[in-house]
Design a protein around this motif. Structure first.
Motif, short mmCIF file in Angstrom:
data_model
loop_
_atom_site.label_atom_id
_atom_site.label_comp_id
_atom_site.label_asym_id
_atom_site.label_seq_id
_atom_site.Cartn_x
_atom_site.Cartn_y
_atom_site.Cartn_z
N MET A 153 0.82 -1.19 0.00
CA MET A 153 0.00 0.00 0.00
C MET A 153 0.87 1.25 0.00
O MET A 153 0.58 2.20 -0.72
N LEU A 154 1.89 1.27 0.83
CA LEU A 154 2.70 2.48 0.95
C LEU A 154 3.44 2.86 -0.33
O LEU A 154 3.53 4.05 -0.64
N PRO A 155 4.00 1.89 -1.11
CA PRO A 155 4.65 2.32 -2.36
C PRO A 155 3.68 3.00 -3.34
O PRO A 155 4.08 3.84 -4.13
N GLU A 156 2.41 2.66 -3.27
CA GLU A 156 1.44 3.27 -4.18
C GLU A 156 1.06 4.69 -3.78
O GLU A 156 0.75 5.50 -4.63
N ILE A 157 1.07 4.99 -2.47
CA ILE A 157 0.71 6.35 -2.06
C ILE A 157 1.94 7.24 -1.93
O ILE A 157 1.82 8.44 -1.77
N ARG A 158 3.12 6.65 -1.96
CA ARG A 158 4.41 7.34 -1.97
C ARG A 158 4.69 8.09 -0.68
O ARG A 158 3.89 8.12 0.24
N ASP A 159 5.86 8.69 -0.63
CA ASP A 159 6.31 9.36 0.58
C ASP A 159 5.86 10.80 0.70
O ASP A 159 6.04 11.41 1.75
N ASP A 160 5.33 11.38 -0.34
CA ASP A 160 4.93 12.79 -0.30
C ASP A 160 3.69 12.95 0.57
O ASP A 160 2.58 12.60 0.17
N ARG A 161 3.86 13.53 1.75
CA ARG A 161 2.75 13.68 2.69
C ARG A 161 1.77 14.77 2.27
O ARG A 161 0.67 14.86 2.79
N THR A 162 2.18 15.63 1.34
CA THR A 162 1.29 16.70 0.88
C THR A 162 0.52 16.31 -0.38
O THR A 162 -0.21 17.13 -0.92
N ARG A 163 0.68 15.08 -0.83
CA ARG A 163 0.03 14.65 -2.07
C ARG A 163 -1.50 14.67 -1.96
O ARG A 163 -2.20 15.01 -2.90
N PHE A 164 -2.02 14.29 -0.80
CA PHE A 164 -3.46 14.25 -0.58
C PHE A 164 -3.80 15.28 0.49
O PHE A 164 -3.20 15.30 1.56
N ALA A 165 -4.79 16.10 0.21
CA ALA A 165 -5.18 17.15 1.15
C ALA A 165 -5.81 16.56 2.40
O ALA A 165 -5.66 17.10 3.49
N ASP A 166 -6.53 15.45 2.25
CA ASP A 166 -7.17 14.81 3.38
C ASP A 166 -7.37 13.33 3.05
O ASP A 166 -7.01 12.87 1.97
N ALA A 167 -7.96 12.60 3.99
CA ALA A 167 -8.17 11.16 3.79
C ALA A 167 -9.15 10.90 2.65
O ALA A 167 -9.06 9.87 1.98
N ARG A 168 -10.07 11.82 2.41
CA ARG A 168 -11.03 11.63 1.30
C ARG A 168 -10.31 11.59 -0.05
O ARG A 168 -10.70 10.84 -0.95
N GLY A 169 -9.26 12.39 -0.21
CA GLY A 169 -8.48 12.37 -1.44
C GLY A 169 -7.80 11.04 -1.66
O GLY A 169 -7.76 10.51 -2.77
N LEU A 170 -7.26 10.48 -0.58
CA LEU A 170 -6.63 9.17 -0.67
C LEU A 170 -7.65 8.09 -0.99
O LEU A 170 -7.40 7.20 -1.80
N LYS A 171 -8.82 8.18 -0.38
CA LYS A 171 -9.88 7.20 -0.65
C LYS A 171 -10.36 7.28 -2.10
O LYS A 171 -10.64 6.27 -2.73
N ALA A 172 -10.44 8.49 -2.64
CA ALA A 172 -10.82 8.64 -4.04
C ALA A 172 -9.74 8.07 -4.96
O ALA A 172 -10.05 7.41 -5.96
#
Length: 124
Positions: A1-20
């Protein structure tokens, strides 16, 4: 899971962005008197496939995940797939929180004990 969301903590504004991004949140379209909820077709396919396996195996290793899944099935009346989607959304939100705050997963934070009045309100 982590390699897909990457290390950039600013990539998603909130959890809803990650869920989308993972394809876990549905698309709601409303126009006038009509409203429709459809599944998300544009998503990260690898993350979407991993979500099913993660949610499917989580109740076997986590008592909190198992209790959450059983509560969705028994109290809320969800089908198996709907309960797994709800469990995955909860776990993905916790993954986002851990990723943002540089903390380890804590089952007591992820799956707090439900209050008795919340369960009775959901059942009624």
């Amino acid at each position: 899971m982590l390699p897909e969301i990457r290390d950039d903590r600013t990539r998603f504004a909130d959890a809803r962005g990650l869920k989308a991004y993972a394809g876990a949140s549905p698309i709601t379209r409303a126009s006038g008197k009509k409203s429709s909820v459809i599944r998300r077709r544009v998503k990260n396919d690898r993350l979407n496939h991993a979500r099913y396996l993660w949610a499917f195996t989580a109740p076997n290793g986590s008592s909190g995940a198992k209790a959450h899944y059983r509560r969705r099935r028994d109290v809320h009346g969800d089908w198996h797939a709907a309960a797994l989607r709800n469990l995955f959304n909860r776990m993905l939100g916790q993954l986002y929180r851990c990723h943002q705050q540089h903390t380890l997963f804590n089952e007591l934070v992820a799956f707090p004990a439900p209050s008795p009045e919340a369960d009775s309100a959901a059942a009624g």
